[in-house]
Scaffold this active site. Structure first.
Site, PDB file in Angstrom:
ATOM      1  N   PHE A 104       0.877  -1.164   0.000  1.00  0.00           N
ATOM      2  CA  PHE A 104       0.000   0.000   0.000  1.00  0.00           C
ATOM      3  C   PHE A 104       0.914   1.212   0.000  1.00  0.00           C
ATOM      4  O   PHE A 104       2.008   1.156   0.574  1.00  0.00           O
ATOM      5  CB  PHE A 104      -0.885   0.039   1.251  1.00  0.00           C
ATOM      6  CG  PHE A 104      -1.990  -0.976   1.251  1.00  0.00           C
ATOM      7  CD1 PHE A 104      -2.862  -1.086   0.178  1.00  0.00           C
ATOM      8  CD2 PHE A 104      -2.173  -1.826   2.334  1.00  0.00           C
ATOM      9  CE1 PHE A 104      -3.882  -2.021   0.174  1.00  0.00           C
ATOM     10  CE2 PHE A 104      -3.185  -2.761   2.334  1.00  0.00           C
ATOM     11  CZ  PHE A 104      -4.049  -2.867   1.261  1.00  0.00           C
ATOM     12  N   THR A 175      -0.563  -1.437  13.349  1.00  0.00           N
ATOM     13  CA  THR A 175      -1.805  -2.180  13.555  1.00  0.00           C
ATOM     14  C   THR A 175      -1.560  -3.392  14.456  1.00  0.00           C
ATOM     15  O   THR A 175      -2.402  -3.754  15.269  1.00  0.00           O
ATOM     16  CB  THR A 175      -2.351  -2.656  12.197  1.00  0.00           C
ATOM     17  OG1 THR A 175      -2.629  -1.499  11.402  1.00  0.00           O
ATOM     18  CG2 THR A 175      -3.616  -3.470  12.359  1.00  0.00           C
ATOM     19  N   HIS A 214      -4.450 -10.251   7.736  1.00  0.00           N
ATOM     20  CA  HIS A 214      -2.994 -10.061   7.681  1.00  0.00           C
ATOM     21  C   HIS A 214      -2.294 -11.035   8.624  1.00  0.00           C
ATOM     22  O   HIS A 214      -2.750 -11.251   9.741  1.00  0.00           O
ATOM     23  CB  HIS A 214      -2.649  -8.624   8.069  1.00  0.00           C
ATOM     24  CG  HIS A 214      -1.278  -8.218   7.613  1.00  0.00           C
ATOM     25  ND1 HIS A 214      -0.125  -8.719   8.187  1.00  0.00           N
ATOM     26  CD2 HIS A 214      -0.872  -7.385   6.631  1.00  0.00           C
ATOM     27  CE1 HIS A 214       0.919  -8.195   7.576  1.00  0.00           C
ATOM     28  NE2 HIS A 214       0.499  -7.380   6.625  1.00  0.00           N
ATOM     29  N   THR A 273      -5.034  -6.739   3.096  1.00  0.00           N
ATOM     30  CA  THR A 273      -3.797  -6.412   2.404  1.00  0.00           C
ATOM     31  C   THR A 273      -3.703  -7.150   1.075  1.00  0.00           C
ATOM     32  O   THR A 273      -3.271  -6.596   0.066  1.00  0.00           O
ATOM     33  CB  THR A 273      -2.601  -6.772   3.296  1.00  0.00           C
ATOM     34  OG1 THR A 273      -2.732  -6.052   4.510  1.00  0.00           O
ATOM     35  CG2 THR A 273      -1.289  -6.405   2.631  1.00  0.00           C
ATOM     36  N   TYR A 359       7.638   6.371  40.631  1.00  0.00           N
ATOM     37  CA  TYR A 359       8.269   7.518  39.972  1.00  0.00           C
ATOM     38  C   TYR A 359       7.401   8.160  38.911  1.00  0.00           C
ATOM     39  O   TYR A 359       7.787   9.178  38.346  1.00  0.00           O
ATOM     40  CB  TYR A 359       9.648   7.142  39.394  1.00  0.00           C
ATOM     41  CG  TYR A 359       9.701   5.770  38.764  1.00  0.00           C
ATOM     42  CD1 TYR A 359      10.176   4.673  39.495  1.00  0.00           C
ATOM     43  CD2 TYR A 359       9.268   5.548  37.474  1.00  0.00           C
ATOM     44  CE1 TYR A 359      10.217   3.407  38.940  1.00  0.00           C
ATOM     45  CE2 TYR A 359       9.304   4.278  36.909  1.00  0.00           C
ATOM     46  CZ  TYR A 359       9.781   3.217  37.657  1.00  0.00           C
ATOM     47  OH  TYR A 359       9.809   1.954  37.105  1.00  0.00           O
ATOM     48  N   VAL A 380       6.104   2.359  27.537  1.00  0.00           N
ATOM     49  CA  VAL A 380       5.894   3.527  28.383  1.00  0.00           C
ATOM     50  C   VAL A 380       6.161   4.792  27.561  1.00  0.00           C
ATOM     51  O   VAL A 380       5.297   5.637  27.404  1.00  0.00           O
ATOM     52  CB  VAL A 380       6.822   3.483  29.618  1.00  0.00           C
ATOM     53  CG1 VAL A 380       6.555   4.672  30.529  1.00  0.00           C
ATOM     54  CG2 VAL A 380       6.632   2.178  30.364  1.00  0.00           C
ATOM     55  N   GLY A 381       7.370   4.915  27.041  1.00  0.00           N
ATOM     56  CA  GLY A 381       7.735   6.086  26.249  1.00  0.00           C
ATOM     57  C   GLY A 381       6.885   6.188  24.994  1.00  0.00           C
ATOM     58  O   GLY A 381       6.363   5.185  24.485  1.00  0.00           O
TER      59      GLY A 381
END
Lengths: 514, 514
Positions: A104, A175, A214, A273, A359, A380-381
């Site tokens: 795609f 996805t 997929h 797909t 923290y 997390v990030g």
């Protein structure tokens, strides 16, 4: 060229004669490096059309061209840019080329790139609301805007006219991640519901998807610990245009339930797909509801088309599913990576994904008034991905985005008509969006007398086309037959590129057939 | 302001009077939008120091300021930029501020931003080698360069002087993903080893980490389907500076083995998020080897320091572990997201993560001569992340990168000495890198007479500091005590920022104590 055996301790000396402190964000450098990058991009877009779409390089080529070891001392940024131009660009597959018709398209826009650039420079890490309120709020806002463009029910929105809802969304990288986090939420709910102690009951849970789904779905199931023996791939056929047959789904789920298994999750795809098949969302939801199974809709590619009312019917019934994901990085002009996941009940997701280390504790999280997006994703990030998506919608507006979808679909229709006008070819499945699946038909000539011969002829056609560097076309297998996929929509593409590709296909076929 | 009830079908009309075709990558727009973005970034870096690090905004503020619904028509990019400046920036937590001392810094550099920008513009999706050879090759090259900087054994490298090795790496979005994919590989290997049919034996597998390990590890274990009852958090204490005690690990693993469980995976951390504790890598590997358990080293933050020989000893024993991850987006001046995962045997990873759908098949993959990086990560799609990491190393060189680490550590030492020089404060754990964990000590004054009083005083100090907008400091709990975390290293930071923050801390404490 450096040596792989270089001892890093030898790197430890400071370069002689450089007295000044190292400032990685020195104002002059930032401006100068970024201007050089903008010049590169500008040149790249101008010249990408003339580069071979698929490069002709050998495995390991780049290490042969560049240093095998990192340099000890700094170099002018021009050296870096020179190596980029001379060694990297010639080895790229140019997804930005208007002659790219494979997979795609990864559509893009000036506004998205600018938004992504600003996100890279601000470099916030919005794991909690407090860690960057505007980053979280912008993500929520952008998702709510897109939800309205998709005419999703307000139950999927973070905020409705009545205030904060129970639904909501998050922007993920792929996805696959959307599938994984919803699979885990569904898994945990099913384990609780079936009274399983820990994961002891995991081997009794079953998941379902059409065989056209997929491959990353089946992988996500394995990542989440589902038993490979209970991951059902429901056969599809030409009679449903390769969409999931609800009767077959019901049969499979009922058989599992009768055998003491717990039907847990169904993935329906809008725009596969392989061939852009569409599973019937509402009917799938109705079947799954009998077993209280989670339903996820993967609309990675075709979801973008659903901002146009004439395509929206493909999502009919979405108000009865549990989650839906679609990727603006595919067809909504927002550069990688940007997958939007919406869930109807965020608590079902956060119940499985929440963490609360000391923290990261703060008053805003404790208040319950904010969304901490780390609790709706694997990690997390997180980058400030909401910015680019918002910039695309804010700058271009809904009408232009719809125009962009319609223009791609119209170009695909042009190609489809060209194929249909040449009796050596056939369109293999109905074209739903901007992907045309076609092939040299059996009987088109001596080199394609049988279906098997035609398979070989199509494979050869693809390889010859791709070797020219003037087009890149991918393939799939549908109904056991080798089929060429022609995906329209690369952001620099215009109708004449599509017509040129067709001329190349015709000419190459003629050469092959003679 | 739009309305949430707007019917998207009303958006479908094209704007009147706009005749030209929509070109999202129009050359003039690309140059103009990106130059505006560069101007914004340049202004932002100049002014970020004077902005409150932590903003004072309320949940939902952005939706109150911006439109609740997407606009129908396009707007000049200046409108988008104006709203960015007026509504988004004031709600950001400024990770780029030199007064940011919270969490870990997200370090950055002109070269990294330029690399990320170019990646956004080229917008390749390098799932397979063929889908963009240079993107895969560059990632492999950048990882091999970094491996040499870290003095990792060649067994972790993609290519060695002798050719292609069995080891290798991949750049992922977050450490959590690195943990997840290695947990899944270890899980599948343990299931096979213990003769489990499917996942029937999953509830017998056990995993281990120190109680100081990031919460995301315990979440990743749950995502991979490990039984919550078998996820062991090994207690640590001041006697090991909160590092994992190998004797306690052995005890826990042996007890599980004796009870018929299968010790499967141990996560060791080099530089914990809470207090920068270091688990002894070699000793952990030796214990785990007795049970054939997978050992992963999470060096997300402190791994970057190990490019300096004086810090490299923290990785001693790494040649005996199975995988290690570290994040240049934390401390190696490479903007989000960039987590480098190295494994000693890539087949153990790809064995669990490989997919092979028809539409991605190609000669290069079939040849076995190339790495298809989709088989070492959760998803399929992937940004060209290797470019920015290579640009950082190519432009600055090893010596400058070492200088950057040493400069941050030196500034942290300055701060540590200032704290130690004021007898109202104590440094709570030894400073290993550029994070100082400190607190107002019990007995420092009437307001901090007992340890409990001191906890409250430190909490109040943190809140007062953060409210000034002149510094952002985070906290943790170590050994049951509330502790302030002062993380040095934001890329615009200089020593005078650290000294100013200390002055603010002293002054605020004095005000509080009076």
């Amino acid at each position: 060229m450096g040596s792989l055996d270089t001892n890093p301790t030898a790197f430890s000396a400071f370069p002689a004669g450089e007295g000044e402190t190292f400032q990685p964000l020195n104002a002059d450098d930032v401006r100068s490096y970024l201007h050089k990058a903008v010049d590169f991009i500008s040149d790249y877009y101008k010249s990408v059309e003339s580069m071979p779409v698929l490069p002709n390089v050998k495995p390991g080529y780049l290490q042969d061209e560049l240093r095998a070891s990192p340099p000890t001392y700094s170099a002018p940024f021009d050296v870096t840019m020179k190596e980029l131009r001379s060694s990297v660009v010639p080895g790229m597959t140019h997804w930005a080329s208007p002659n790219f018709f494979a997979f795609f398209p990864s559509t893009n826009s000036a506004a998205a790139i600018a938004g992504d650039l600003i996100a890279s420079a601000m470099n916030t890490v919005g794991f909690t609301w407090q860690a960057s309120p505007a980053a979280t709020e912008m993500e929520v806002l952008a998702l709510d805007w897109l939800a309205q463009m998709l005419n999703l029910p307000t139950s999927f929105m973070n905020r409705t006219g009545e205030g904060r809802g129970t639904g909501g969304g998050v922007i993920l990288g792929t996805t696959s991640e959307a599938m994984l986090v919803t699979l885990v939420a569904a898994r945990d709910a099913a384990l609780r519901r079936s009274g399983s102690d820990g994961v002891a009951g995991l081997h009794r849970l079953a998941v379902y998807a059409a065989d056209q789904t997929h491959s990353t779905f089946f992988k996500a199931c394995r990542l989440a610990g589902f038993d490979p023996a209970n991951i059902r791939s429901i056969p599809t056929g030409a009679e449903t245009d390769y969409g999931l047959d609800p009767a077959r789904l019901l049969e499979a789920m009922q058989a599992d339930a009768d055998a003491g298994l717990v039907p847990t999750y169904v993935c329906a795809t809008v725009g596969t797909t392989s061939s852009n098949a569409v599973d019937p969302v509402g009917a799938v939801a109705d079947v799954a509801a009998r077993f209280a199974a989670w339903v996820h809709v993967d609309a990675a590619y075709a979801g973008s088309a659903c901002i146009c009312p004439e395509f929206r019917h493909h999502l009919d019934g979405v108000e009865r599913v549990d989650s839906i994901s679609m990727s603006p990085h595919k067809w909504l002009m927002t550069c990688l990576d940007c997958t939007c996941l919406y869930v109807r009940d965020t608590h079902r997701l956060t119940g499985s994904l929440e963490t609360n280390p000391e923290y990261l504790k703060n008053h805003a999280s404790d208040s319950g008034e904010v969304t901490d997006l780390k609790d709706m994703q694997v990690g997390v990030g997180r980058r400030f991905r909401g910015l680019k998506l918002w910039m695309v919608m804010r700058t271009y507006g809904v009408a232009k985005l719809q125009e962009h979808i319609r223009s791609d679909v119209a170009m695909a229709k042009v190609f489809e008509d060209l194929v249909r006008g040449d009796d050596r070819f056939e369109v293999v499945v109905p074209r739903n969006f901007a992907l045309v699946c076609f092939r040299i038909r059996a009987g088109a000539g001596a080199a394609a007398a049988t279906e098997e011969d035609a398979d070989e002829a199509n494979r050869e056609l693809m390889e010859r086309l791709n070797k020219t560097g003037k087009a890149y076309v991918a393939h799939t297998v549908v109904g056991g037959r080798f089929v060429l996929r022609f995906a329209v929509g690369s952001s620099l593409q215009e109708e004449h590129h599509v017509r040129s590709a067709w001329e190349l296909i015709k000419k190459t076929t003629t050469e092959m057939m003679n």
